[in-house]
Motif scaffolding. Structure first.
Motif, mmCIF file in Angstrom:
data_model
loop_
_atom_site.group_PDB
_atom_site.id
_atom_site.type_symbol
_atom_site.label_atom_id
_atom_site.label_comp_id
_atom_site.label_asym_id
_atom_site.label_seq_id
_atom_site.Cartn_x
_atom_site.Cartn_y
_atom_site.Cartn_z
ATOM 1 N N LYS A 31 0.813 -1.214 0.000
ATOM 2 C CA LYS A 31 0.000 0.000 0.000
ATOM 3 C C LYS A 31 0.851 1.271 0.000
ATOM 4 N N GLU A 32 1.985 1.245 0.716
ATOM 5 C CA GLU A 32 2.847 2.427 0.768
ATOM 6 C C GLU A 32 3.438 2.722 -0.611
ATOM 7 N N LEU A 33 3.882 1.675 -1.310
ATOM 8 C CA LEU A 33 4.407 1.873 -2.656
ATOM 9 C C LEU A 33 3.310 2.342 -3.598
ATOM 10 N N GLN A 34 2.115 1.780 -3.443
ATOM 11 C CA GLN A 34 1.002 2.162 -4.303
ATOM 12 C C GLN A 34 0.664 3.635 -4.129
ATOM 13 N N GLU A 35 0.693 4.130 -2.905
ATOM 14 C CA GLU A 35 0.386 5.539 -2.652
ATOM 15 C C GLU A 35 1.447 6.457 -3.261
ATOM 16 N N ARG A 36 2.678 5.965 -3.372
ATOM 17 C CA ARG A 36 3.753 6.777 -3.951
ATOM 18 C C ARG A 36 3.540 7.030 -5.443
ATOM 19 N N VAL A 37 2.920 6.101 -6.136
ATOM 20 C CA VAL A 37 2.757 6.258 -7.589
ATOM 21 C C VAL A 37 1.412 6.866 -7.963
ATOM 22 N N LEU A 38 0.450 6.854 -7.058
ATOM 23 C CA LEU A 38 -0.866 7.412 -7.360
ATOM 24 C C LEU A 38 -0.847 8.931 -7.213
ATOM 25 N N ASP A 39 -1.479 9.620 -8.152
ATOM 26 C CA ASP A 39 -1.609 11.071 -8.047
ATOM 27 C C ASP A 39 -2.653 11.416 -6.996
ATOM 28 N N ILE A 40 -2.703 12.701 -6.642
ATOM 29 C CA ILE A 40 -3.688 13.147 -5.648
ATOM 30 C C ILE A 40 -5.097 12.833 -6.148
ATOM 31 N N ASP A 41 -5.892 12.226 -5.292
ATOM 32 C CA ASP A 41 -7.290 11.851 -5.580
ATOM 33 C C ASP A 41 -7.402 10.742 -6.632
ATOM 34 N N GLU A 42 -6.278 10.168 -7.078
ATOM 35 C CA GLU A 42 -6.337 9.051 -8.035
ATOM 36 C C GLU A 42 -6.589 7.746 -7.300
ATOM 37 N N GLN A 43 -7.433 6.916 -7.857
ATOM 38 C CA GLN A 43 -7.752 5.615 -7.274
ATOM 39 C C GLN A 43 -7.177 4.511 -8.162
ATOM 40 N N PRO A 44 -6.699 3.403 -7.558
ATOM 41 C CA PRO A 44 -6.193 2.303 -8.381
ATOM 42 C C PRO A 44 -7.303 1.685 -9.217
ATOM 43 N N ILE A 45 -6.935 1.144 -10.361
ATOM 44 C CA ILE A 45 -7.906 0.531 -11.269
ATOM 45 C C ILE A 45 -8.311 -0.834 -10.733
ATOM 46 N N THR A 46 -9.614 -1.060 -10.618
ATOM 47 C CA THR A 46 -10.110 -2.347 -10.115
ATOM 48 C C THR A 46 -10.950 -3.087 -11.158
ATOM 49 N N CYS A 47 -11.272 -2.394 -12.271
ATOM 50 C CA CYS A 47 -12.046 -3.044 -13.334
ATOM 51 C C CYS A 47 -11.087 -3.591 -14.388
ATOM 52 N N ARG A 48 -11.612 -4.059 -15.519
ATOM 53 C CA ARG A 48 -10.778 -4.498 -16.632
ATOM 54 C C ARG A 48 -10.103 -3.275 -17.230
ATOM 55 N N PRO A 49 -8.769 -3.156 -17.141
ATOM 56 C CA PRO A 49 -8.072 -1.931 -17.578
ATOM 57 C C PRO A 49 -8.376 -1.532 -19.012
ATOM 58 N N ALA A 50 -8.538 -2.497 -19.907
ATOM 59 C CA ALA A 50 -8.768 -2.178 -21.318
ATOM 60 C C ALA A 50 -10.079 -1.429 -21.529
ATOM 61 N N ASP A 51 -11.025 -1.580 -20.613
ATOM 62 C CA ASP A 51 -12.306 -0.883 -20.758
ATOM 63 C C ASP A 51 -12.156 0.627 -20.615
ATOM 64 N N LEU A 52 -11.040 1.071 -20.042
ATOM 65 C CA LEU A 52 -10.830 2.501 -19.810
ATOM 66 C C LEU A 52 -9.998 3.162 -20.906
ATOM 67 N N ILE A 53 -9.567 2.384 -21.887
ATOM 68 C CA ILE A 53 -8.680 2.898 -22.927
ATOM 69 C C ILE A 53 -9.459 3.153 -24.213
ATOM 70 N N GLU A 54 -9.319 4.355 -24.743
ATOM 71 C CA GLU A 54 -9.952 4.676 -26.020
ATOM 72 C C GLU A 54 -9.129 4.098 -27.165
ATOM 73 N N SER A 55 -9.787 3.698 -28.234
ATOM 74 C CA SER A 55 -9.099 3.127 -29.389
ATOM 75 C C SER A 55 -8.199 4.176 -30.048
ATOM 76 N N GLU A 56 -6.929 3.802 -30.290
ATOM 77 C CA GLU A 56 -5.972 4.700 -30.934
ATOM 78 C C GLU A 56 -5.479 4.141 -32.265
ATOM 79 N N LEU A 57 -6.105 3.052 -32.719
ATOM 80 C CA LEU A 57 -5.602 2.380 -33.914
ATOM 81 C C LEU A 57 -5.601 3.298 -35.129
ATOM 82 N N GLU A 58 -6.692 4.000 -35.386
ATOM 83 C CA GLU A 58 -6.754 4.876 -36.555
ATOM 84 C C GLU A 58 -5.758 6.025 -36.449
#
Length: 239
Positions: A31-58
């Protein structure tokens, strides 16, 4: 532990694991390491990470197409797949260099010379290493045996070797590993403090941050983004 302190420098990939960008981990993260990399008010990802990424293929396809026109290199026809686009997406700098020089084998490695490691059986190589903040010049004989060692600035037996120090350039930050320069984070004249990041290297798909060993001013930048470097190459000079 390149920096001498565990987790003093957290790589981009490790930061991604702690953020949850690669999905759930087999065990609970620190948890201490996790807090070091998270920005202020940022929460760790708990869902499927790919669902949060917009398509950049084109976007990436068009970007690579424009780069191919600019640098005059050929791409694989679209009907044969999108390998070139994926190569560029995964490795923007290394991949682009590969695509630009795909037909030139000499760009990637030297022509084999009978399998010999040295062109001369008696050839030796010189390295500069640092142990507990003391720099040494080491002569390595064919086969890997150390034939001579001395502090920087002193001679090495029958073949005297010294490393001149330029008072105008001060201390030179050397490359801790071989790889590619991803990004230079400072400019000549910048003031840096000990531990400040000066550039980012990429090696074996991992990014490593190189930090200033002491307080000082940036006197000279020896590399540019996209440069291939070897262990011991000069990166940045401090005064």
């Amino acid at each position: 532990m390149l920096t001498g302190e565990r987790y003093k420098s957290i790589s981009k990939e490790t930061s991604g694991v702690l953020r949850g960008e690669y999905g759930a981990t087999p065990a609970q993260v620190d948890k201490e390491l996790q807090e070091r990399v998270l920005d202020i008010d940022e929460q760790p990802i708990t869902c499927r990470p790919a669902d949060l990424i917009e398509s950049e293929l084109e976007t990436l396809s068009e970007e690579l197409f424009q780069l191919s026109k600019m640098h005059q290199f050929s791409l694989t026809p679209e009907e044969e797949g999108i390998d070139d686009v994926l190569t560029y997406a995964l490795f923007p700098q290394v991949g682009l260099n590969f695509l630009k020089n795909r037909g030139d084998a000499s760009f990637f490695e030297p022509v084999p010379a009978g399998g010999a490691t040295f062109t001369d059986a008696n050839e030796e190589e010189i390295y500069t290493v640092e142990v507990e903040n003391q720099s040494y010049v080491v002569r390595v004989a064919p086969g890997g045996d150390i034939s001579a060692i001395a502090p920087v600035g002193e001679g090495l037996g029958e073949k005297p070797l010294s490393v001149p120090k330029d008072p105008h350039k001060g201390e030179v930050i050397k490359a801790p590993l071989a790889g590619t320069v991803v990004k230079v984070l400072v400019s000549s004249g910048n003031v840096v403090k000990k531990g400040d990041p000066v550039l980012i290297l990429e090696a074996m798909k991992m990014e490593t941050q190189v930090s200033a060993p002491r307080n000082g001013n940036v006197a000279e930048i020896h590399v540019r983004s996209g440069d291939s470097i070897s262990v011991g190459d000069s990166l940045v000079s401090l005064i």
